[in-house]
Design a protein around this motif. Structure first.
Motif, short mmCIF file in Angstrom:
data_model
loop_
_atom_site.label_atom_id
_atom_site.label_comp_id
_atom_site.label_asym_id
_atom_site.label_seq_id
_atom_site.Cartn_x
_atom_site.Cartn_y
_atom_site.Cartn_z
N VAL A 1 0.82 -1.22 0.00
CA VAL A 1 0.00 0.00 0.00
C VAL A 1 0.85 1.27 0.00
O VAL A 1 0.39 2.33 -0.44
N THR A 2 2.09 1.18 0.45
CA THR A 2 2.94 2.38 0.52
C THR A 2 3.95 2.46 -0.61
O THR A 2 4.48 3.55 -0.88
N GLY A 3 4.27 1.34 -1.27
CA GLY A 3 5.18 1.37 -2.40
C GLY A 3 6.60 0.97 -2.12
O GLY A 3 7.45 1.03 -3.01
N TYR A 4 6.91 0.55 -0.89
CA TYR A 4 8.27 0.10 -0.59
C TYR A 4 8.55 -1.23 -1.29
O TYR A 4 7.71 -2.12 -1.33
N ALA A 5 9.78 -1.35 -1.80
CA ALA A 5 10.21 -2.62 -2.38
C ALA A 5 10.65 -3.58 -1.27
O ALA A 5 10.99 -3.16 -0.16
N ALA A 6 10.60 -4.86 -1.57
CA ALA A 6 11.09 -5.86 -0.61
C ALA A 6 12.59 -5.68 -0.41
O ALA A 6 13.31 -5.25 -1.32
N GLY A 7 13.06 -5.99 0.79
CA GLY A 7 14.48 -5.85 1.08
C GLY A 7 14.83 -6.47 2.41
O GLY A 7 13.96 -7.00 3.12
N PRO A 8 16.10 -6.39 2.81
CA PRO A 8 16.55 -7.05 4.04
C PRO A 8 16.26 -6.27 5.32
O PRO A 8 16.51 -6.77 6.41
N THR B 1 9.49 3.86 7.78
CA THR B 1 8.28 4.30 8.47
C THR B 1 7.54 3.16 9.18
O THR B 1 6.59 3.42 9.93
N TYR B 2 7.94 1.92 8.95
CA TYR B 2 7.18 0.79 9.50
C TYR B 2 7.21 0.73 11.03
O TYR B 2 6.19 0.37 11.65
N PRO B 3 8.31 1.07 11.71
CA PRO B 3 8.26 1.05 13.18
C PRO B 3 7.18 1.98 13.76
O PRO B 3 6.71 1.74 14.88
N HIS B 4 6.79 3.02 13.02
CA HIS B 4 5.69 3.87 13.49
C HIS B 4 4.41 3.04 13.61
O HIS B 4 3.62 3.25 14.54
N VAL B 5 4.21 2.11 12.69
CA VAL B 5 3.05 1.22 12.76
C VAL B 5 3.15 0.30 13.97
O VAL B 5 2.16 0.06 14.67
N LEU C 1 8.77 8.55 0.98
CA LEU C 1 10.07 7.93 1.25
C LEU C 1 10.27 6.67 0.43
O LEU C 1 11.40 6.37 0.02
N ALA C 2 9.20 5.93 0.15
CA ALA C 2 9.33 4.77 -0.73
C ALA C 2 9.76 5.21 -2.12
O ALA C 2 10.59 4.55 -2.77
N SER C 3 9.20 6.32 -2.59
CA SER C 3 9.59 6.85 -3.90
C SER C 3 11.05 7.29 -3.90
O SER C 3 11.79 7.02 -4.86
#
Length: 284
Positions: free
Chosen positions: A56-63, A68-72, A224-226
């Motif tokens: 939903v946010t546009g981040y690519a998969a990675g290690p 922004t995910y820790p905010h969730v 930030l994903a962009s």
């Protein structure tokens, strides 16, 4: 300052019920004097949930986790703090003014971070009272990530108070985004933030909006994903965004960014480039 510790993240269902109760409490309510710190010593990342968030946010998969995910992960503790009897303001109706994240180092995908959340002292604002909710994330007892969420409780305010704002950059569009009407519901499912102003036209109209609006933290995450896809995110940096005009859904928006040395300015505008929805600055 009292501390409340959890073995697991508090359930959002009961927290939302408590939030409504806290918003309806009597006008002469007097909170406790001492602030509250909330701690979650271990927060496991659900990989399916993370995948939904990336989608939903546009981040690519990675290690590593998206910045922004820790905010969730910290959001249930935010809600717990603001619905607690010690919290001095009615939680529904509070306005999210800005958000600042510092990533000291990437958080590994399969880390089990610990999270600590607390509030700060209030300060005057031209439109009411401002305060911050601070989140800190630790991996193996090392501070790796912090988040400062600045919130406004509306009141008569102090016209002489200083409003801390980022300077609006002058940017052309690097990309156009077409945002669908269900974006608020999709991000709510990924983040747990089910504020009715983001969900449906009718629920948003109950709070004075013509139709549903995008979450501010979705806009920051998408920006930030962009930038990450453009190779503009270092491992360690600080990024602040200010939320300007509400972003109505559905809509078409412009995203622009420009780097000058170690400073990167970015912004989100409406289709006509007449309204600014978000301005941001990254240092690192």
């Amino acid at each position: 300052m009292p501390t409340r510790r959890y073995d697991d993240s508090p359930g959002l269902g009961s927290l939302y019920a408590r939030t409504v109760k806290a918003t309806l409490r009597r006008a002469d309510y007097e909170p406790n004097e001492d602030g509250l710190t909330l701690e979650l010593p271990r927060s496991a990342v659900n990989q399916d949930h993370l995948s939904t968030y990336r989608d939903v946010t546009g981040y690519a998969a990675g290690p590593a986790l998206p910045v922004t995910y820790p905010h969730v992960l910290a959001f249930p503790l935010h809600l717990d703090l603001m619905s607690d009897p010690s919290f001095p303001y009615k939680p529904m109706g509070i306005v999210h003014l800005s958000n600042t994240i510092t990533q000291h180092q990437p958080i590994p995908l399969h880390a089990e971070p610990s999270i600590r959340v607390h509030g700060t002292a209030e300060r005057p604002h031209p439109k009411g009272t401002v305060f911050d909710v601070i989140s800190e994330v630790f991996v193996d007892h090392e501070l790796v990530w912090t988040d400062l969420t600045t919130l406004l409780s509306r009141s008569s305010g102090d016209p002489n108070a200083h409003a801390d704002l980022l300077t609006d950059p002058v940017l052309g569009p690097n990309a156009w985004w077409d945002l669908r009407g269900n974006l608020g519901r999709r991000y709510a499912a990924a983040s747990g933030d089910r504020n009715p102003i983001h969900l449906f036209k009718l629920t948003a109209q109950a709070f004075g909006f013509p139709r549903q609006i995008a979450h501010g933290m979705w806009a920051k995450a998408a920006a930030l994903a962009s930038l990450e896809r453009a190779g503009e995110l270092p491992d360690a940096f600080t990024v602040r965004v200010d939320f300007r005009k509400p972003l109505l859904l559905p809509s078409r928006v412009q995203f622009g960014h420009q780097r000058s040395g170690k400073t990167l300015d970015f912004a989100l505008y409406d289709e006509a480039h007449e309204l600014t929805h978000l301005v941001g600055q990254l240092q690192g």
